[in-house]
Design an enzyme around this catalytic site. Structure first.
Site, short mmCIF file in Angstrom:
data_model
loop_
_atom_site.label_atom_id
_atom_site.label_comp_id
_atom_site.label_asym_id
_atom_site.label_seq_id
_atom_site.Cartn_x
_atom_site.Cartn_y
_atom_site.Cartn_z
N TYR A 139 0.85 -1.19 0.00
CA TYR A 139 0.00 0.00 0.00
C TYR A 139 0.89 1.24 0.00
CZ TYR A 139 -3.62 -3.32 1.54
OH TYR A 139 -4.47 -4.39 1.65
N SER A 145 -13.18 -5.38 2.33
CA SER A 145 -14.21 -4.86 1.41
C SER A 145 -15.62 -5.22 1.86
CB SER A 145 -13.96 -5.34 -0.01
OG SER A 145 -12.67 -5.00 -0.46
N PRO A 146 -15.95 -5.09 3.15
CA PRO A 146 -17.28 -5.47 3.61
C PRO A 146 -18.39 -4.56 3.09
CG PRO A 146 -16.12 -4.34 5.36
CD PRO A 146 -15.13 -4.55 4.26
N PHE A 194 -19.63 0.30 -2.76
CA PHE A 194 -20.91 0.17 -3.45
C PHE A 194 -22.07 0.12 -2.45
CE2 PHE A 194 -21.41 -1.31 -8.07
CZ PHE A 194 -22.54 -0.54 -8.25
N SER A 247 -22.38 1.37 0.35
CA SER A 247 -22.66 2.58 1.12
C SER A 247 -23.93 3.27 0.63
CB SER A 247 -21.48 3.55 1.00
OG SER A 247 -21.38 4.06 -0.33
#
Length: 327
Positions: free
Chosen positions: A56, A204-205, A210, A212
């Protein structure tokens, strides 16, 4: 915040952690001051698990966390990842699970994180050219040396998990898990983790934002946001997936919570530790509130009806990245 134990080696974390990747990479512009304030607020709210990786940035996200935890290392559980080769100069490489790289990468991560140990060290992707026993054996040696407290895998297949766990006990396996991505319920991964007593950490829960309920189209993303090329955000896939989000929004509204909160509460209810990523305090606080939301049997049934396994349109990643999953 409620705590949850990952594995059987004594690793205890908050039921909701903080994914820190977007603070430094892949999701458009960054703001270190706001990111540091977000980490500070997370600690205040009882979020203990901070998730990062050497890739990252590369390295900049680990350095950010090292700065954030200066003088208060004991307040956080640091999880970082290795196995996608990065040169010391930041140059990219391929998968690398060789023991010598694992050892070198860990020492480098410790310098960047400004600490003498990592709480949870993941193999980011499985290197098919190196037997998993060799890679995990090296990671286990780091545990015995006191540089790592617990180890885990990321995006690994059931048989790989079993072989790794026989070599050295795994505390956690990280994979994508959400209302959009329920593959681990059907590919043997979740069953394997339950059988072996290994914790599930869900990245990515929110379906990369998306779920949200705030994304209206690919144009919402900055030009350097990788979601512009994510298959699930493209063309007809986007419109089909948006229809699923609309149904999730309807259930959330009836419960008087946000779609994000409903999606996170569902992941936690399934027994996973969720690590939603955000780089802003206001979203962190909204996400944090999900940890206290209970879901009834009727609500679970309603969610299953609108977001069953396989409902999402499009692959998780572009083809060149899909090949590295389920190693």
């Amino acid at each position: 915040m409620e705590l949850r134990t990952l594995g059987s080696q004594g690793l205890t974390v908050s039921t909701q952690g903080l994914g820190c990747m977007g603070m430094s990479a892949f999701y458009g512009s960054t703001d270190d001051a706001e990111s540091l304030a977000t980490i500070e607020r997370a600690l205040e709210l009882g979020v203990t698990l901070l998730d990062t990786a050497e890739i990252y940035g590369p390295f900049t996200n680990e350095r950010l966390i090292g700065t954030a935890l200066t003088g208060r290392r004991e307040r956080a559980v640091i999880a970082t990842k290795t196995g996608i080769e990065i040169g010391d100069d930041g140059s990219p490489g391929g998968l690398n699970g060789r023991p010598e790289y694992i050892r070198h990468a860990l020492d480098r991560s410790l310098r960047h994180l400004n600490t003498d140990y990592v709480d949870l060290y993941y193999l980011h992707r499985v290197d098919p050219q190196v037997p998993i026993e060799e890679t995990v054996g090296a990671m286990g040696e780091l545990v015995h040396a006191g540089k790592v407290r617990h180890i885990g895998l990321s995006e690994a297949a059931p048989q790989t998990i079993r072989r790794a766990h026989r070599t050295h006990p795994l505390s956690a396996v990280q994979t994508e898990y959400s209302l959009f991505e329920r593959g681990v319920e059907h590919d043997g991964v979740m069953d394997t983790l339950n059988e072996l007593g290994i914790g599930l950490v869900a990245n990515s829960p929110l379906g990369r934002g998306f779920l949200s309920g705030t994304i209206t189209g690919p144009a919402d993303f900055a030009t350097d946001d990788y979601r512009r090329t994510d298959p699930r955000f493209q063309g007809e896939n986007f419109h089909r997936n948006l229809a699923v989000v609309d149904e999730v929004r309807r259930i959330a509204a009836a419960k008087q919570v946000t779609p994000s909160q409903l999606a996170l509460a569902w992941v936690i209810h399934q027994g996973a530790v969720a690590i939603p990523g955000t780089k802003r305090r206001r979203y962190l606080e909204e996400n944090r509130a999900a940890a206290a939301i209970a879901i009834t049997a009727d609500e679970l049934a309603a969610i299953d009806a609108v977001a069953p396994h396989g409902i999402v349109s499009g692959d998780r990643y572009a083809p060149e990245q899909m090949q590295f999953l389920n190693g």
